[in-house]
Enzyme design. Sequence first.
Site, PDB file in Angstrom:
ATOM      1  N   SER A 132      -2.565  13.217  -5.580  1.00 21.81           N
ATOM      2  CA  SER A 132      -3.045  12.006  -6.238  1.00 21.81           C
ATOM      3  C   SER A 132      -4.449  12.138  -6.810  1.00 21.81           C
ATOM      4  CB  SER A 132      -2.962  10.824  -5.281  1.00 21.81           C
ATOM      5  OG  SER A 132      -3.651  11.107  -4.094  1.00 21.81           O
ATOM      6  N   HIS A 176       3.644   9.732  -6.766  1.00 21.77           N
ATOM      7  CA  HIS A 176       3.306  10.018  -8.167  1.00 21.77           C
ATOM      8  C   HIS A 176       4.342  10.917  -8.827  1.00 21.77           C
ATOM      9  CE1 HIS A 176      -0.634   8.199  -7.500  1.00 21.77           C
ATOM     10  NE2 HIS A 176      -0.634   8.836  -6.351  1.00 21.77           N
ATOM     11  N   LYS A 232       3.969   1.849  -7.855  1.00 25.98           N
ATOM     12  CA  LYS A 232       3.384   2.622  -8.957  1.00 25.98           C
ATOM     13  C   LYS A 232       4.326   2.574 -10.162  1.00 25.98           C
ATOM     14  CE  LYS A 232       0.126   4.908  -6.058  1.00 25.98           C
ATOM     15  NZ  LYS A 232       0.149   5.444  -4.711  1.00 25.98           N
TER      16      LYS A 232
HETATM   17  C1  LIG Z   1      -0.424   5.154  -3.379  1.00 30.02           C
HETATM   18  C2  LIG Z   1       0.047   6.174  -2.439  1.00 30.02           C
HETATM   19  C3  LIG Z   1       0.618   5.818  -1.216  1.00 30.02           C
HETATM   20  C4  LIG Z   1       0.606   4.394  -0.702  1.00 30.02           C
HETATM   21  O1  LIG Z   1       1.436   3.569  -1.412  1.00 30.02           O
HETATM   22  P1  LIG Z   1       1.178   1.983  -1.462  1.00 30.02           P
HETATM   23  O2  LIG Z   1       2.486   1.457  -1.898  1.00 30.02           O
HETATM   24  O3  LIG Z   1       0.068   1.745  -2.446  1.00 30.02           O
HETATM   25  O4  LIG Z   1       0.801   1.541  -0.091  1.00 30.02           O
HETATM   26  C5  LIG Z   1       1.166   6.815  -0.426  1.00 30.02           C
HETATM   27  N1  LIG Z   1       1.116   8.116  -0.816  1.00 30.02           N
HETATM   28  C6  LIG Z   1       0.540   8.494  -1.965  1.00 30.02           C
HETATM   29  C7  LIG Z   1       0.514   9.941  -2.343  1.00 30.02           C
HETATM   30  C8  LIG Z   1      -0.021   7.546  -2.810  1.00 30.02           C
HETATM   31  O5  LIG Z   1      -0.622   7.922  -3.940  1.00 30.02           O
END
Ligand SMILES: *Cc1c(COP(=O)(O)O)cnc(C)c1O
Length: 396
Positions: A184, A212, A243
């Site tokens: 990320s 992602h 996301k």
């Molecule tokens: C954003 C993210 C999460 C957490 O997800 P949320 O739905 O925002 O709690 C977990 N793992 C990774 C790699 C992320 O980028």
Amino acid sequence: MDSILKRISEINLRYEEVKEAGLYFYLQPLEGLEGAWVSSNGRRMLNLASYSYLGLLGHPWIENAAREAITRYGTGTHGVRILAGSLPLHTELEQTIARFKKAEDAIVYSSGYVTNLTTVSTLVGRNDVVICDKFNHASIVDGCLLSGAQFLRFRHNDMPDLERRLQQAGPDKGKLVIVDAVFSMDGDIINLPEVSRLCRAYGALLMVDEAHSLGVLGATGHGIEEHFGLQGAIDIQMGTLSKTIPSVGGYVAGNRELITYLKHVARAFVFSAALPPAQSAAAKAAFEVMAEEPARVRTLRRNTELFLGGLKARGFSTLHSETPIVPIICGEDQQAFQMAGVCQELGIFALPVVSPAVPAGLARLRACVTAAHTESDILHALDIFERAGQRLGIVK
Ligand SMILES: *Cc1c(COP(=O)(O)O)cnc(C)c1O
């Protein structure tokens, strides 16, 4: 008590300093969101900080599904899923995810963070070993710590180092390897073929976080298994609904036994309320839109190539990114703050990431492209990054 108060005051001091210098960019309220554009403090800026990779936020069909769910079921549930909280919508969402991820079954939780925390701490315990890439997301790290398992980490995407950790774990322990599909902060992709080969060779289970990767990797956006043509390589496929999927929540997809186990043992499922109807319906509709509109994935790929190629041609370092997450390396923390300031002044909304979130000296502006950007949006952004980078001496 003094040491607790000291920690609180240290962070407050750092916050005041950055704020006073006019370089504080976090927690900015965004008043308007329309496609790839945002307004903040009355100014319209091109949004390069969005995780809505396929531009599904605001999709009329998805919004309609959420509205219908509220009309039918209201805004909340009657508690936890295992007692009075399950709706047909929840099972339909889980089946939709399972189909999309080509798995037997799936389970949803109320956030991606909670999904990692509870899944890892449910799967491993005191007598097991959990092995992580050093750059894994904080929610995975927290899950490992909570689990009480022996916690080993290997150098980022370094396969010989992973093999050493697997040997170190020993043949008799339960072993779980966890990696992000796409990292990320750096936007690079895990070497799944080798990770999965090593897991098989050493008898370890493999869990991959596709926060992602869903909607981003693979010709039709199905994720990292599709990207490498390795269907079935991952035992525990984790992802988020916040996301690419414009909702909130997280999921795990896998075989039926794994999901049945999680539905009865994972504490964030058994002891925490169900996803609200509107968010469940929106998530389900989003998976359906992804399957029906594969052109969005091609647009995202075209935008990513244009953006990455353009930054490199202008002399920026983007590390090993191959995805829509692009680190624009600035150097010291201060330079990243200044870069964000100049870019926002010139109409680009992107945020700085500094230590300790990333190694010192690799502070960066983190820019994400999405399928909602047009080609001319991307060219405009490249132009502004170049001007800002020149002004700050990051590029010539
Ligand atoms: C954003 C993210 C999460 C957490 O997800 P949320 O739905 O925002 O709690 C977990 N793992 C990774 C790699 C992320 O980028």
